[in-house]
Structures are given as structure tokens and as C-alpha cells.
Design a protein around this motif. Structure first.
Motif, PDB file in Angstrom:
ATOM      1  N   GLN A 157      -8.371  25.224   4.897  1.00 17.01           N
ATOM      2  CA  GLN A 157      -7.125  25.928   5.393  1.00 17.01           C
ATOM      3  C   GLN A 157      -6.538  26.138   4.291  1.00 17.01           C
ATOM      4  O   GLN A 157      -6.490  25.813   3.203  1.00 17.01           O
ATOM      5  CB  GLN A 157      -6.489  25.111   6.558  1.00 17.01           C
ATOM      6  N   THR A 158      -5.563  27.383   4.550  1.00 21.27           N
ATOM      7  CA  THR A 158      -4.289  28.058   3.665  1.00 21.27           C
ATOM      8  C   THR A 158      -3.430  26.749   3.628  1.00 21.27           C
ATOM      9  O   THR A 158      -2.947  25.791   4.499  1.00 21.27           O
ATOM     10  CB  THR A 158      -3.680  29.157   4.015  1.00 21.27           C
ATOM     11  N   LYS A 159      -2.429  26.975   2.712  1.00 17.92           N
ATOM     12  CA  LYS A 159      -1.253  26.098   2.475  1.00 17.92           C
ATOM     13  C   LYS A 159      -0.364  25.922   3.619  1.00 17.92           C
ATOM     14  O   LYS A 159       0.217  27.217   3.970  1.00 17.92           O
ATOM     15  CB  LYS A 159      -0.691  26.242   1.009  1.00 17.92           C
ATOM     16  N   PRO A 160      -0.092  24.571   4.275  1.00 17.82           N
ATOM     17  CA  PRO A 160       0.978  24.624   5.389  1.00 17.82           C
ATOM     18  C   PRO A 160       2.139  24.690   4.981  1.00 17.82           C
ATOM     19  O   PRO A 160       2.741  24.492   3.859  1.00 17.82           O
ATOM     20  CB  PRO A 160       0.295  23.139   5.940  1.00 17.82           C
ATOM     21  N   GLN A 161       3.294  24.757   5.794  1.00 21.32           N
ATOM     22  CA  GLN A 161       4.571  24.391   5.746  1.00 21.32           C
ATOM     23  C   GLN A 161       4.885  22.849   5.450  1.00 21.32           C
ATOM     24  O   GLN A 161       4.831  22.291   6.564  1.00 21.32           O
ATOM     25  CB  GLN A 161       5.448  25.214   6.708  1.00 21.32           C
ATOM     26  N   LEU A 162       5.204  22.454   4.255  1.00 19.33           N
ATOM     27  CA  LEU A 162       5.388  21.076   3.980  1.00 19.33           C
ATOM     28  C   LEU A 162       6.903  21.087   3.984  1.00 19.33           C
ATOM     29  O   LEU A 162       7.826  21.617   3.466  1.00 19.33           O
ATOM     30  CB  LEU A 162       4.720  20.766   2.668  1.00 19.33           C
ATOM     31  N   ASN A 163       7.286  19.770   4.623  1.00 13.68           N
ATOM     32  CA  ASN A 163       8.870  19.477   4.399  1.00 13.68           C
ATOM     33  C   ASN A 163       9.288  19.299   3.181  1.00 13.68           C
ATOM     34  O   ASN A 163       8.982  18.415   2.612  1.00 13.68           O
ATOM     35  CB  ASN A 163       8.962  18.022   5.372  1.00 13.68           C
ATOM     36  N   LYS A 164      10.403  19.917   2.739  1.00 11.53           N
ATOM     37  CA  LYS A 164      10.909  19.681   1.471  1.00 11.53           C
ATOM     38  C   LYS A 164      11.634  18.370   1.360  1.00 11.53           C
ATOM     39  O   LYS A 164      11.961  17.993   0.125  1.00 11.53           O
ATOM     40  CB  LYS A 164      12.029  20.831   1.211  1.00 11.53           C
ATOM     41  N   ASN A 165      12.220  17.668   2.261  1.00  5.76           N
ATOM     42  CA  ASN A 165      12.875  16.433   2.425  1.00  5.76           C
ATOM     43  C   ASN A 165      11.776  15.466   2.329  1.00  5.76           C
ATOM     44  O   ASN A 165      11.576  14.550   3.143  1.00  5.76           O
ATOM     45  CB  ASN A 165      13.645  16.320   3.655  1.00  5.76           C
ATOM     46  N   ALA A 166      11.292  15.325   1.127  1.00 11.25           N
ATOM     47  CA  ALA A 166      10.129  14.567   0.868  1.00 11.25           C
ATOM     48  C   ALA A 166       9.984  13.865  -0.507  1.00 11.25           C
ATOM     49  O   ALA A 166      10.273  14.615  -1.314  1.00 11.25           O
ATOM     50  CB  ALA A 166       8.849  15.037   1.359  1.00 11.25           C
ATOM     51  N   TYR A 167       9.875  12.494  -0.653  1.00 10.22           N
ATOM     52  CA  TYR A 167       9.466  12.152  -2.069  1.00 10.22           C
ATOM     53  C   TYR A 167       8.080  12.366  -2.129  1.00 10.22           C
ATOM     54  O   TYR A 167       7.213  11.906  -1.464  1.00 10.22           O
ATOM     55  CB  TYR A 167       9.843  10.329  -2.007  1.00 10.22           C
ATOM     56  N   GLU A 168       7.686  12.726  -3.405  1.00 10.96           N
ATOM     57  CA  GLU A 168       6.324  13.212  -3.672  1.00 10.96           C
ATOM     58  C   GLU A 168       5.834  12.812  -5.049  1.00 10.96           C
ATOM     59  O   GLU A 168       6.666  12.974  -6.091  1.00 10.96           O
ATOM     60  CB  GLU A 168       6.343  14.679  -3.333  1.00 10.96           C
ATOM     61  N   ILE A 169       4.618  12.332  -5.103  1.00 16.59           N
ATOM     62  CA  ILE A 169       3.980  12.076  -6.175  1.00 16.59           C
ATOM     63  C   ILE A 169       2.667  12.803  -6.212  1.00 16.59           C
ATOM     64  O   ILE A 169       1.984  12.922  -5.035  1.00 16.59           O
ATOM     65  CB  ILE A 169       3.410  10.676  -6.436  1.00 16.59           C
ATOM     66  N   ASP A 170       2.453  14.003  -7.074  1.00 17.02           N
ATOM     67  CA  ASP A 170       1.398  14.669  -7.079  1.00 17.02           C
ATOM     68  C   ASP A 170       0.362  14.514  -8.017  1.00 17.02           C
ATOM     69  O   ASP A 170       1.035  14.239  -9.324  1.00 17.02           O
ATOM     70  CB  ASP A 170       1.584  16.309  -7.207  1.00 17.02           C
ATOM     71  N   LEU A 171      -0.909  14.568  -7.956  1.00 19.54           N
ATOM     72  CA  LEU A 171      -1.832  14.126  -9.189  1.00 19.54           C
ATOM     73  C   LEU A 171      -2.799  15.463  -8.969  1.00 19.54           C
ATOM     74  O   LEU A 171      -3.786  15.676  -8.166  1.00 19.54           O
ATOM     75  CB  LEU A 171      -2.561  13.111  -9.010  1.00 19.54           C
ATOM     76  N   SER A 172      -2.645  16.358 -10.146  1.00 19.37           N
ATOM     77  CA  SER A 172      -3.532  17.551 -10.315  1.00 19.37           C
ATOM     78  C   SER A 172      -4.370  17.658 -11.098  1.00 19.37           C
ATOM     79  O   SER A 172      -4.071  17.437 -12.287  1.00 19.37           O
ATOM     80  CB  SER A 172      -2.456  18.753 -10.571  1.00 19.37           C
ATOM     81  N   VAL A 173      -5.818  17.459 -10.954  1.00 17.12           N
ATOM     82  CA  VAL A 173      -6.846  17.537 -11.889  1.00 17.12           C
ATOM     83  C   VAL A 173      -7.508  18.802 -12.027  1.00 17.12           C
ATOM     84  O   VAL A 173      -8.096  19.434 -11.095  1.00 17.12           O
ATOM     85  CB  VAL A 173      -7.914  16.464 -11.213  1.00 17.12           C
ATOM     86  N   GLY A 174      -7.196  19.546 -13.154  1.00 21.46           N
ATOM     87  CA  GLY A 174      -7.797  20.864 -13.494  1.00 21.46           C
ATOM     88  C   GLY A 174      -9.064  20.808 -14.134  1.00 21.46           C
ATOM     89  O   GLY A 174      -9.760  19.506 -14.326  1.00 21.46           O
TER      90      GLY A 174
ATOM     91  N   ALA B 251       8.566  13.806  -7.675  1.00 22.45           N
ATOM     92  CA  ALA B 251       9.812  14.858  -7.008  1.00 22.45           C
ATOM     93  C   ALA B 251      10.700  14.092  -6.018  1.00 22.45           C
ATOM     94  O   ALA B 251      10.050  13.315  -5.195  1.00 22.45           O
ATOM     95  CB  ALA B 251       9.155  16.057  -6.391  1.00 22.45           C
ATOM     96  N   PHE B 252      11.731  14.172  -6.098  1.00 17.07           N
ATOM     97  CA  PHE B 252      12.998  13.412  -5.277  1.00 17.07           C
ATOM     98  C   PHE B 252      13.740  14.366  -4.474  1.00 17.07           C
ATOM     99  O   PHE B 252      14.327  15.365  -5.247  1.00 17.07           O
ATOM    100  CB  PHE B 252      13.786  12.568  -6.344  1.00 17.07           C
TER     101      PHE B 252
ATOM    102  N   TYR C 144      12.250  23.962  -4.239  1.00 22.57           N
ATOM    103  CA  TYR C 144      12.007  22.827  -3.428  1.00 22.57           C
ATOM    104  C   TYR C 144      12.883  22.387  -3.016  1.00 22.57           C
ATOM    105  O   TYR C 144      12.849  20.989  -2.527  1.00 22.57           O
ATOM    106  CB  TYR C 144      10.542  21.988  -4.050  1.00 22.57           C
ATOM    107  N   ASP C 145      14.193  22.445  -3.780  1.00 24.14           N
ATOM    108  CA  ASP C 145      15.385  21.604  -3.463  1.00 24.14           C
ATOM    109  C   ASP C 145      15.145  20.175  -4.040  1.00 24.14           C
ATOM    110  O   ASP C 145      15.407  19.021  -3.129  1.00 24.14           O
ATOM    111  CB  ASP C 145      15.775  21.834  -1.896  1.00 24.14           C
ATOM    112  N   CYS C 146      14.600  20.008  -5.161  1.00 20.50           N
ATOM    113  CA  CYS C 146      14.188  18.385  -5.443  1.00 20.50           C
ATOM    114  C   CYS C 146      14.571  18.117  -6.994  1.00 20.50           C
ATOM    115  O   CYS C 146      14.874  19.217  -7.711  1.00 20.50           O
ATOM    116  CB  CYS C 146      12.848  17.980  -5.267  1.00 20.50           C
ATOM    117  N   VAL C 147      14.885  17.088  -7.404  1.00 20.87           N
ATOM    118  CA  VAL C 147      14.657  16.563  -8.758  1.00 20.87           C
ATOM    119  C   VAL C 147      13.463  16.292  -9.187  1.00 20.87           C
ATOM    120  O   VAL C 147      12.912  15.420  -8.424  1.00 20.87           O
ATOM    121  CB  VAL C 147      15.919  15.740  -8.835  1.00 20.87           C
ATOM    122  N   GLU C 148      12.841  16.698 -10.429  1.00 15.81           N
ATOM    123  CA  GLU C 148      11.383  16.422 -10.431  1.00 15.81           C
ATOM    124  C   GLU C 148      11.352  16.323 -11.923  1.00 15.81           C
ATOM    125  O   GLU C 148      11.895  16.833 -12.895  1.00 15.81           O
ATOM    126  CB  GLU C 148      10.474  17.637 -10.003  1.00 15.81           C
ATOM    127  N   PHE C 149      10.022  15.691 -12.199  1.00 19.72           N
ATOM    128  CA  PHE C 149       9.386  15.966 -13.600  1.00 19.72           C
ATOM    129  C   PHE C 149       7.917  15.791 -13.659  1.00 19.72           C
ATOM    130  O   PHE C 149       7.444  15.226 -12.629  1.00 19.72           O
ATOM    131  CB  PHE C 149      10.204  14.688 -14.662  1.00 19.72           C
TER     132      PHE C 149
END
Length: 295
Positions: A29-46, A55-56, A126-131
Motif C-alpha cells: 500500500q501507499t504511504k499512510p498518514q502517520l501521527n506527527k506526535n510520535a517518538y520515532e526510531i527509523d532504520l533505513s537499509v539502502g 526523532a522527538f 515533521y514538527d520534530c527535533v531529529e538527527f
């Protein structure tokens, strides 16, 4: 079109289908609308690199709704960036530096060509502080990360598929010192908000916690809550604040075709089709010669 020409074309079509069939995959499926008010850890393997993003949620929309001025929001963001830098980025840096110190290798020094730790910054989209921690080769990632003890090679007797299963507890639910990682990260952000906006901090909406594993490999299966495709195949797990103490298992299974066996199947299929085609051509030719001899 004579029968011999038709059988030759039919034979070529079957061979092509036999070669293409193993390469077909399911659409996601295509990208859904995800809640921006979320603590997030992403691991992207290219194809050749791995990116780890933290992200905070800044919740500036909530602040604006409560008539907080832009100047106050900017001061709050500056404090939030500073605290995340001190309490999260620095901790991760020291952990990775400890690994490097045990087995120094100039190819993988932090800040070098292959390992880059991005700065902590505010992302208004994304209204977040990230690195992001960027490992620009698989070798660089493997240098800092050993294989998990709970990775299991499954042997189910399937000659055609090689399955690798990885299971672990949802990262934000993992505990250290009697407190979950999610709670620890939440306390950092909430304490900064309380320092700047004590009168409204307690009424801020409860956040979500999200882990996003993205890969270019389409033969990855999981028990993710959400899956979608945007150039990478995303597997997303989510949990609400009140559920962090509950058991939530992240399961990822990689399914790879055993190429030797698939090639053998394709070869046998092609030989089988060739045999049928040759037999058909032989029978047609035999019939023609029989008719001519009778005539």
C-alpha cells in the motif's frame, strides 16, 4: 501460421514465463498518514548504506493553539535541541566511540568518510527535533553492530526458500534501570516543556512511539502494524504511551530464493517444455509424411 511455427512460439512463451515467474512480487500500500506526535526510531537499509534516525515530537502546533508566542516557541526549541544533544546524541556517540576504542580502524572513524553523525536540528515538516546516524557502507554498519543473539536460521525443509528470522522486543519498551526507553525519551522532552510552559505542559496530548524498518528488499515479511512502499519497503510498529509496559515483539523474516534450486526448476521446466514441443513437432511432421505416403 503452420502448426510447427505455432508450437515454436508457444514454446518460447512458456520458457519466458518460467524465467519471469520467480521474480514477481506482491504490491504494498501507499504511504499512510502517520501521527506527527510520535517518538520515532527509523532504520533505513539502502543498496549500500544504512541510516539510523531518531526523532522527538516538538508539539509546536499544541503550543500555538495555546497562544504561545513565536519567540517563546523558538526559545523552547533551542532548549529542546540542547537537551536532546546532551542526553541522547552524546550518549549514543560515547557508546559508538567505546566500540571504536576497542578495535580502532581509521576507515570507520566517526566523522570520517563512511560514518557520519548528523547534527541535532528542528525539522518543521515533521514538527520534530531529529538527527541521523549515517553508515555509508554495510561494512561500516557491521563494524559497529554485531549480529543479534536471537537471529535464527529456519530450516523447514523447503529446498527453494532460505528464511532468516529476527525477533526482539519493541525498542521503546526495552528497559534500562527499571525505566523503558520510551519513558526516558518522553521525560527529556516533557521536562523541557514544563520548564518553559509549566501551566500547559500537563495538558499536552499523549504521544505515540514508532519504529520504522525500511529496506529496498521486497522479500521481507514481518508482523508490523503498518506496511507501505515509497521507494523502500517500510515495516512500522507503533505503541501508545500507556502500553509501553506491555509485551510487543518485533518480528522480521527475510525470504530469499535458493538460486541453485530455482535455476534447476527453470532448467527442468524448459527441458520439459522443449520435450513437449519437440514431441508435438515430431507428431505433426510424422502425420504429414504419413498422409503423403498414402497419397
Amino acid at each position: 501460421m503452420n502448426k510447427i511455427s505455432f508450437m515454436k512460439k508457444f514454446f518460447m512463451l512458456l520458457v519466458c514465463l518460467a524465467l519471469v515467474f520467480p521474480l514477481l512480487g506482491c504490491q504494498t500500500q501507499t504511504k499512510p498518514q502517520l501521527n506527527k506526535n510520535a517518538y520515532e526510531i527509523d532504520l533505513s537499509v539502502g543498496q549500500s548504506a544504512v541510516a539510523q534516525r531518531f526523532a522527538f515530537p516538538a508539539q509546536t502546533d499544541f503550543l500555538a493553539e495555546n497562544e504561545v508566542s513565536q519567540q517563546q516557541i523558538e526559545e523552547y526549541l533551542a532548549s529542546l535541541i540542547k537537551q536532546i544533544r546532551l542526553q541522547v546524541w552524546n550518549v549514543l556517540f560515547l557508546n559508538y566511540f567505546a566500540i571504536y576504542s576497542q578495535m580502532p580502524n581509521n576507515d570507520y572513524v566517526i566523522g570520517g568518510d563512511l560514518v557520519d553523525f548528523g547534527e541535532v536540528e528542528y525539522n518543521p515538516s515533521y514538527d520534530c527535533v531529529e538527527f541521523t546516524l549515517m553508515f555509508k557502507s554495510y561494512a561500516a554498519w557491521n563494524y559497529y553492530h554485531k549480529a543479534e543473539d536471537d537471529d535464527k536460521q529456519q530450516d523447514d525443509g523447503n529446498l527453494f526458500l532460505d528464511e532468516e528470522l529476527s525477533q526482539s522486543k519493541f525498542i521503546f519498551s526495552q528497559q534500562s534501570g527499571g525505566i523503558t526507553l520510551g519513558q526516558r525519551y518522553y521525560d527529556i522532552v516533557h521536562s523541557v516543556m514544563e520548564e518553559h510552559f509549566a501551566d500547559i505542559a500537563q495538558s499536552a496530548p499523549a504521544p505515540q512511539f514508532r519504529y520504522d524498518y525500511a529496506t529496498f528488499h521486497k522479500r521481507v515479511h514481518s508482523n508490523a502494524d503498518i506496511t507501505y512502499y515509497d521507494g523502500l519497503y517500510h515495516h512500522v510498529w507503533q505503541q501508545n504511551m500507556q502500553d509501553l509496559g506491555q509485551e510487543k515483539i518485533v518480528e522480521i523474516k527475510t525470504v530469499n530464493a535458493e538460486r541453485g534450486w530455482w535455476y534447476l526448476v527453470v532448467l527442468c521446466s524448459a527441458l520439459g517444455v522443449a520435450g513437449i514441443g519437440a514431441l508435438s513437432i515430431f507428431i505433426v511432421d510424422k502425420c504429414k509424411k504419413s498422409k503423403k505416403s498414402k497419397a
